[in-house]
Design a protein around this motif. Structure first.
Motif, mmCIF file in Angstrom:
data_model
loop_
_atom_site.group_PDB
_atom_site.id
_atom_site.type_symbol
_atom_site.label_atom_id
_atom_site.label_comp_id
_atom_site.label_asym_id
_atom_site.label_seq_id
_atom_site.Cartn_x
_atom_site.Cartn_y
_atom_site.Cartn_z
ATOM 1 N N ARG A 41 0.833 -1.213 0.000
ATOM 2 C CA ARG A 41 0.000 0.000 0.000
ATOM 3 C C ARG A 41 0.864 1.257 0.000
ATOM 4 N NH1 ARG A 41 -3.004 -1.238 4.235
ATOM 5 N NH2 ARG A 41 -4.576 -2.230 2.947
ATOM 6 N N ARG A 174 -0.422 11.963 1.716
ATOM 7 C CA ARG A 174 -0.594 11.533 0.333
ATOM 8 C C ARG A 174 -1.210 12.689 -0.452
ATOM 9 N NH1 ARG A 174 1.798 8.509 -0.255
ATOM 10 N NH2 ARG A 174 1.088 6.367 -0.052
ATOM 11 N N ASN A 280 -4.184 5.989 0.995
ATOM 12 C CA ASN A 280 -4.358 6.190 -0.449
ATOM 13 C C ASN A 280 -5.779 6.553 -0.839
ATOM 14 O OD1 ASN A 280 -1.641 5.540 -0.974
ATOM 15 N ND2 ASN A 280 -2.115 3.363 -1.074
ATOM 16 N N PRO A 283 -6.358 11.297 -1.619
ATOM 17 C CA PRO A 283 -5.202 12.167 -1.871
ATOM 18 C C PRO A 283 -5.597 13.636 -1.716
ATOM 19 C CG PRO A 283 -5.986 11.175 -3.917
ATOM 20 C CD PRO A 283 -6.699 10.489 -2.802
#
Length: 328
Positions: A41, A174, A280, A283
């Protein structure tokens, strides 16, 4: 050994890599298999810089910027540039077989680029390195991390912390794939300076060591172009096998970095799950941090100093330590 559908040769599987408890090369492969899902990941699809330890943890090492000339036909690679601009053919962590292949070459952990191999023009990670200076340690880094979390929360941003496997902490965001490494570094500079304004007793953005004092340095230059950072779930090169371990924000008071190693982390993961499971999923925009940077530039601040291996940058101050500047 069959890993992710590929036959990976593990030579000398009983070779001791971590002398403290006697974990072997095969034990290290099995550790990475145990943390496969969260490891992929965070590292999947990214190029990595390999650091090889032929004699195991605690022994001499060397960085291998390029994969060997002879590699399996299934191995995925990509071309990256090093800090000095030299192109290199780097390993991409396409699946766990690539991890096992690198471990067979005596790579213990992985130094990861902040972009996916498919989109090298975009840096999709902001990596804030909270580095304890002499006279400080993990407890002070934890306090600095909470200050950082509060700042980012004010801006509507979510960050994910991990131990470094040493004394400090890394905090990751992220990003949407829209910004390059120069912009990400500018955002990191702005964060470091704002944290120093808020907690000058605890946190410093000073590049020169003589100015840092007994504070936590926010190393913004870890976001400079072509820089790699030691990856989440990777095992460090100390004889006890410490792991750079993702944490949840409410765990810091109950965790010591030395307790997080390749023997304990798989069980911890099985019991508690992955604290970065959502990293994830959403973002984020860098715009709030770039707005802080633009505010600082409008107020007359110059860019923060770059490492000496980089060319001189626009709006960068002289690369001279303050004590030397006073005597020159």
């Amino acid at each position: 050994m069959l890993v992710a559908g590929h036959d990976v040769a593990i030579s000398s599987p009983d070779k001791v890599f971590f002398p403290s408890r006697g974990e072997t090369k095969l034990d290290l492969v099995e550790y990475y298999l145990a943390v496969a899902e969260p490891l992929m990941r965070t590292m999947g699809g990214r190029p990595v810089l390999m650091q090889r330890f032929p004699r195991g943890a605690g022994g001499p090492s060397f960085f291998q910027k390029r994969v060997p000339d002879t590699i399996p036909d299934w191995l995925v690679t990509t071309t990256v540039s090093t800090v000095n601009g030299t192109p290199s053919r780097a390993l991409v962590i396409a699946d766990l077989a690539h991890v096992a292949w690198a471990v067979n070459l005596a790579c213990l952990g992985f130094h990861v680029w902040p972009f996916l191999a498919d989109t090298p023009e975009y840096a999709d990670e902001l990596r804030l390195d909270l580095d304890p200076q002499p006279g400080t340690g993990f407890a002070q880094a934890v306090k600095a991390a909470h200050e950082l979390r509060a700042l980012l929360s004010e801006l509507g941003l979510v960050a994910y912390p991990k131990t470094t496997g040493k004394r400090g902490l890394h905090v990751y965001m992220r990003l949407q794939p829209r910004w390059d490494s120069y912009q990400v570094r500018a955002a990191a500079v702005a964060v470091a300076r704002e944290l120093e304004r808020r907690r000058p007793d605890l946190i410093t953005a000073a590049w020169w060591k003589e100015e840092r004092g007994k504070r936590i340095f926010v190393d913004y230059n870890q976001n400079a172009p072509h820089k790699t950072v030691f990856g989440a779930w990777s095992v460090r090169d100390r004889v006890t096998g410490p792991v750079s371990t993702p944490l949840s924000w409410d765990e810091f008071d109950d965790v010591t970095p030395d307790s997080l190693d390749l023997a304990s982390v798989p069980g911890r993961l099985a019991a508690l799950g992955d604290p970065w499971a959502e990293i994830n999923a959403h973002p984020q925009s860098l715009e709030p941090l770039l707005a802080m940077h633009e505010r600082d530039m409008a107020a007359g601040l110059m860019d923060a100093p770059w490492p000496p291996v980089y060319p001189k940058q626009p709006n960068e101050p002289d690369r001279v330590a303050p004590s030397r500047a006073r005597t020159d």
